[in-house]
Design a protein around this motif. Structure first.
Motif, PDB file in Angstrom:
ATOM      1  N   GLU A  42       0.825  -1.204   0.000  1.00 45.84           N
ATOM      2  CA  GLU A  42       0.000   0.000   0.000  1.00 45.84           C
ATOM      3  C   GLU A  42       0.860   1.256   0.000  1.00 45.84           C
ATOM      4  O   GLU A  42       0.517   2.260  -0.624  1.00 45.84           O
ATOM      5  CB  GLU A  42      -0.936   0.009   1.214  1.00 45.84           C
ATOM      6  CG  GLU A  42      -2.015  -1.062   1.179  1.00 45.84           C
ATOM      7  CD  GLU A  42      -2.811  -0.997  -0.113  1.00 45.84           C
ATOM      8  OE1 GLU A  42      -3.255   0.100  -0.482  1.00 45.84           O
ATOM      9  OE2 GLU A  42      -2.977  -2.046  -0.767  1.00 45.84           O
ATOM     10  N   LEU A  43       2.004   1.196   0.682  1.00 48.05           N
ATOM     11  CA  LEU A  43       2.915   2.344   0.690  1.00 48.05           C
ATOM     12  C   LEU A  43       3.472   2.597  -0.711  1.00 48.05           C
ATOM     13  O   LEU A  43       3.556   3.739  -1.166  1.00 48.05           O
ATOM     14  CB  LEU A  43       4.051   2.108   1.686  1.00 48.05           C
ATOM     15  CG  LEU A  43       5.109   3.231   1.765  1.00 48.05           C
ATOM     16  CD1 LEU A  43       4.460   4.547   2.166  1.00 48.05           C
ATOM     17  CD2 LEU A  43       6.224   2.857   2.736  1.00 48.05           C
ATOM     18  N   LEU A  44       3.854   1.515  -1.393  1.00 53.12           N
ATOM     19  CA  LEU A  44       4.378   1.661  -2.748  1.00 53.12           C
ATOM     20  C   LEU A  44       3.317   2.249  -3.687  1.00 53.12           C
ATOM     21  O   LEU A  44       3.613   3.124  -4.506  1.00 53.12           O
ATOM     22  CB  LEU A  44       4.853   0.305  -3.271  1.00 53.12           C
ATOM     23  CG  LEU A  44       6.042  -0.330  -2.539  1.00 53.12           C
ATOM     24  CD1 LEU A  44       6.364  -1.693  -3.141  1.00 53.12           C
ATOM     25  CD2 LEU A  44       7.263   0.578  -2.613  1.00 53.12           C
ATOM     26  N   GLN A  45       2.091   1.738  -3.552  1.00 51.99           N
ATOM     27  CA  GLN A  45       1.022   2.263  -4.404  1.00 51.99           C
ATOM     28  C   GLN A  45       0.712   3.726  -4.070  1.00 51.99           C
ATOM     29  O   GLN A  45       0.387   4.516  -4.961  1.00 51.99           O
ATOM     30  CB  GLN A  45      -0.233   1.407  -4.258  1.00 51.99           C
ATOM     31  CG  GLN A  45      -0.088  -0.020  -4.760  1.00 51.99           C
ATOM     32  CD  GLN A  45       0.362  -0.090  -6.207  1.00 51.99           C
ATOM     33  OE1 GLN A  45      -0.016   0.744  -7.023  1.00 51.99           O
ATOM     34  NE2 GLN A  45       1.204  -1.080  -6.527  1.00 51.99           N
ATOM     35  N   SER A  46       0.848   4.094  -2.809  1.00 55.96           N
ATOM     36  CA  SER A  46       0.622   5.491  -2.412  1.00 55.96           C
ATOM     37  C   SER A  46       1.692   6.394  -3.009  1.00 55.96           C
ATOM     38  O   SER A  46       1.408   7.532  -3.420  1.00 55.96           O
ATOM     39  CB  SER A  46       0.612   5.615  -0.885  1.00 55.96           C
ATOM     40  OG  SER A  46      -0.464   4.883  -0.322  1.00 55.96           O
ATOM     41  N   ILE A  47       2.941   5.900  -3.043  1.00 58.89           N
ATOM     42  CA  ILE A  47       4.012   6.678  -3.664  1.00 58.89           C
ATOM     43  C   ILE A  47       3.739   6.871  -5.151  1.00 58.89           C
ATOM     44  O   ILE A  47       3.916   7.967  -5.695  1.00 58.89           O
ATOM     45  CB  ILE A  47       5.371   5.978  -3.445  1.00 58.89           C
ATOM     46  CG1 ILE A  47       5.731   5.973  -1.949  1.00 58.89           C
ATOM     47  CG2 ILE A  47       6.472   6.655  -4.256  1.00 58.89           C
ATOM     48  CD1 ILE A  47       6.967   5.169  -1.628  1.00 58.89           C
ATOM     49  N   ILE A  48       3.285   5.800  -5.803  1.00 61.98           N
ATOM     50  CA  ILE A  48       2.944   5.902  -7.228  1.00 61.98           C
ATOM     51  C   ILE A  48       1.782   6.868  -7.432  1.00 61.98           C
ATOM     52  O   ILE A  48       1.788   7.697  -8.352  1.00 61.98           O
ATOM     53  CB  ILE A  48       2.597   4.509  -7.796  1.00 61.98           C
ATOM     54  CG1 ILE A  48       3.834   3.607  -7.761  1.00 61.98           C
ATOM     55  CG2 ILE A  48       2.055   4.628  -9.214  1.00 61.98           C
ATOM     56  CD1 ILE A  48       3.555   2.168  -8.139  1.00 61.98           C
ATOM     57  N   ASN A  49       0.779   6.791  -6.557  1.00 62.95           N
ATOM     58  CA  ASN A  49      -0.357   7.707  -6.645  1.00 62.95           C
ATOM     59  C   ASN A  49       0.084   9.158  -6.448  1.00 62.95           C
ATOM     60  O   ASN A  49      -0.428  10.069  -7.103  1.00 62.95           O
ATOM     61  CB  ASN A  49      -1.418   7.343  -5.611  1.00 62.95           C
ATOM     62  CG  ASN A  49      -2.173   6.066  -5.974  1.00 62.95           C
ATOM     63  OD1 ASN A  49      -2.143   5.631  -7.132  1.00 62.95           O
ATOM     64  ND2 ASN A  49      -2.840   5.461  -5.007  1.00 62.95           N
ATOM     65  N   GLY A  50       1.021   9.357  -5.538  1.00 59.00           N
ATOM     66  CA  GLY A  50       1.560  10.701  -5.337  1.00 59.00           C
ATOM     67  C   GLY A  50       2.256  11.213  -6.600  1.00 59.00           C
ATOM     68  O   GLY A  50       2.130  12.392  -6.966  1.00 59.00           O
ATOM     69  N   ALA A  51       2.984  10.322  -7.265  1.00 64.55           N
ATOM     70  CA  ALA A  51       3.632  10.699  -8.525  1.00 64.55           C
ATOM     71  C   ALA A  51       2.588  11.037  -9.586  1.00 64.55           C
ATOM     72  O   ALA A  51       2.777  11.968 -10.383  1.00 64.55           O
ATOM     73  CB  ALA A  51       4.534   9.563  -9.002  1.00 64.55           C
ATOM     74  N   LEU A  52       1.481  10.298  -9.581  1.00 61.49           N
ATOM     75  CA  LEU A  52       0.410  10.579 -10.542  1.00 61.49           C
ATOM     76  C   LEU A  52      -0.209  11.948 -10.284  1.00 61.49           C
ATOM     77  O   LEU A  52      -0.525  12.681 -11.230  1.00 61.49           O
ATOM     78  CB  LEU A  52      -0.668   9.490 -10.464  1.00 61.49           C
ATOM     79  CG  LEU A  52      -0.281   8.104 -10.980  1.00 61.49           C
ATOM     80  CD1 LEU A  52      -1.401   7.100 -10.710  1.00 61.49           C
ATOM     81  CD2 LEU A  52       0.031   8.155 -12.475  1.00 61.49           C
ATOM     82  N   ILE A  53      -0.345  12.300  -9.003  1.00 64.89           N
ATOM     83  CA  ILE A  53      -0.885  13.617  -8.666  1.00 64.89           C
ATOM     84  C   ILE A  53       0.058  14.713  -9.166  1.00 64.89           C
ATOM     85  O   ILE A  53      -0.370  15.719  -9.750  1.00 64.89           O
ATOM     86  CB  ILE A  53      -1.093  13.750  -7.144  1.00 64.89           C
ATOM     87  CG1 ILE A  53      -2.202  12.804  -6.685  1.00 64.89           C
ATOM     88  CG2 ILE A  53      -1.443  15.182  -6.770  1.00 64.89           C
ATOM     89  CD1 ILE A  53      -2.398  12.797  -5.181  1.00 64.89           C
ATOM     90  N   SER A 178      -5.504   1.870  -5.125  1.00 61.97           N
ATOM     91  CA  SER A 178      -4.645   1.454  -4.016  1.00 61.97           C
ATOM     92  C   SER A 178      -4.850  -0.012  -3.646  1.00 61.97           C
ATOM     93  O   SER A 178      -4.034  -0.588  -2.930  1.00 61.97           O
ATOM     94  CB  SER A 178      -4.913   2.340  -2.786  1.00 61.97           C
ATOM     95  OG  SER A 178      -4.610   3.687  -3.072  1.00 61.97           O
ATOM     96  N   PHE A 179      -5.933  -0.619  -4.097  1.00 60.23           N
ATOM     97  CA  PHE A 179      -6.228  -2.005  -3.762  1.00 60.23           C
ATOM     98  C   PHE A 179      -6.153  -2.870  -5.018  1.00 60.23           C
ATOM     99  O   PHE A 179      -6.609  -2.462  -6.093  1.00 60.23           O
ATOM    100  CB  PHE A 179      -7.617  -2.126  -3.122  1.00 60.23           C
ATOM    101  CG  PHE A 179      -7.775  -1.290  -1.890  1.00 60.23           C
ATOM    102  CD1 PHE A 179      -7.230  -1.703  -0.684  1.00 60.23           C
ATOM    103  CD2 PHE A 179      -8.450  -0.081  -1.945  1.00 60.23           C
ATOM    104  CE1 PHE A 179      -7.377  -0.922   0.460  1.00 60.23           C
ATOM    105  CE2 PHE A 179      -8.598   0.706  -0.815  1.00 60.23           C
ATOM    106  CZ  PHE A 179      -8.056   0.281   0.394  1.00 60.23           C
ATOM    107  N   PHE A 180      -5.628  -4.046  -4.874  1.00 58.46           N
ATOM    108  CA  PHE A 180      -5.412  -4.930  -6.016  1.00 58.46           C
ATOM    109  C   PHE A 180      -6.726  -5.283  -6.706  1.00 58.46           C
ATOM    110  O   PHE A 180      -6.813  -5.292  -7.933  1.00 58.46           O
ATOM    111  CB  PHE A 180      -4.691  -6.212  -5.560  1.00 58.46           C
ATOM    112  CG  PHE A 180      -4.514  -7.211  -6.667  1.00 58.46           C
ATOM    113  CD1 PHE A 180      -3.494  -7.058  -7.597  1.00 58.46           C
ATOM    114  CD2 PHE A 180      -5.378  -8.297  -6.801  1.00 58.46           C
ATOM    115  CE1 PHE A 180      -3.327  -7.975  -8.630  1.00 58.46           C
ATOM    116  CE2 PHE A 180      -5.215  -9.210  -7.832  1.00 58.46           C
ATOM    117  CZ  PHE A 180      -4.187  -9.052  -8.748  1.00 58.46           C
TER     118      PHE A 180
END
Length: 312
Positions: A42-53, A178-180
């Motif tokens: 979830e942390l990795l996906q949050s980092i990716i989501n932050g990059a998307l933002i 964020s969820f598979f």
């Protein structure tokens, strides 16, 4: 202004980073590897989501700067969607004024078309042939009314995009991504938000708005309507064939009346064609390209985008 819509998305990512940190801590404290790995994922996906933002914010700012000159003649908006909404509102105002003057002119043509001169044993209807051109203007009035509906529909669509694309749809996309189990849905929503807010209005802006052409045609029709030689005969003179004949003589000098009507018919046809292209063809074209874009980008964002675990 547009970046304010990303505030909710930033809040969502921040919450998920905090939650993932808590899960990692609980997993390590209780030596439960499954919870720890879930928290890391979830942390990795949050980092990716932050990059998307960050990427979305950069794209929106760039598009706003590029498109600001497009809106300058019509409004003070600089953000792409509110600015395009303002352009369509200006278009609606111009079309409504155009419709008013066109209707007034068509009423004048109908008035003269129905006039009959009585000469005892016979009568004549000098402008009976105006029925053809009057029918054309009646059709133009109908098309203009339909165009006003189309423009208003575009305004409603753009208002929905302005209020929901970045703030709601984009944020929901980050949550689902964020969820598979819901990652594909999340990727689709993120792509949908970017497509609606950036690509859809940008493609419409490829086409120049016909506002100036509509205003020019409206001015020409207004000059016709204000011409005293073309105004309706006063009621007191309706029973005086000489007064009516004198008015018709003024109208027919150098065929100015027929010539002006023919010229205005040509202008209104061109004006309505341009307005139809901008109000209907351009949005449909933009929508088709946006659907393809959302489909392709959604499949990419909905896939397994991961970062090396050893960065934690």
């Amino acid at each position: 202004m547009a970046l304010m819509g990303l505030d909710i998305a930033v809040t969502v990512v921040t919450i998920f980073i905090i939650l993932s940190g808590i899960l990692i801590g609980i997993g390590r404290a209780l030596s439960i590897k499954r919870i720890e790995l879930f928290g890391i994922e979830e942390l990795l996906q949050s980092i990716i989501n932050g990059a998307l933002i960050g990427a979305a914010g950069a794209i929106v700012v760039a598009v706003d700067q590029i498109s600001s000159d497009y809106f300058t003649p019509y409004c003070e908006q600089t953000s792409i969607v509110p600015g395009l909404t303002c352009v369509f509102q200006s278009l609606a105002e111009s079309l409504f004024l155009f419709l008013q003057h066109l209707t007034t002119m068509n009423n004048t043509l109908g008035y003269y078309q129905s006039l009959v001169l009585e000469f005892g044993s016979f009568s004549i209807q000098p402008f009976m042939n105006l029925s053809g051109i009057s029918s054309i203007f009646g059709f133009h009035i109908l098309l203009t009314s339909i165009l006003l509906i189309m423009v208003d529909l575009n305004i409603q669509i753009l208002s929905f995009i302005s209020e929901n694309a970045l703030g709601l749809i984009f944020s929901l996309g980050l949550i689902f991504r964020s969820f598979f189990a819901t990652r594909k849905l999340g990727g689709f929503l993120i792509a949908l938000a970017l497509g609606l807010y950036v690509l859809y209005p940008s493609l419409i802006m490829v086409f120049p708005p016909p506002i100036q052409e509509i205003n020019n045609s409206t001015m020409i029709i207004e000059v016709f309507n204000n011409n005293t030689n073309y105004s309706a005969v006063p009621i007191l003179d309706l029973n005086d064939n000489y007064a009516i004949a004198e008015r018709m003589d003024l109208m027919s000098v150098n065929q100015s009346f027929v010539g002006n009507v023919t010229y205005i018919s040509e202008r209104t046809t061109n004006t309505i064609s341009q307005a139809s292209f901008y109000s209907f063809i351009a949005p449909v074209f933009s929508l088709i390209i946006t659907v393809v874009f959302v489909r392709e980008l959604g499949s990419v964002l909905g896939g397994d985008i991961t970062l090396p675990v050893n960065i934690i």
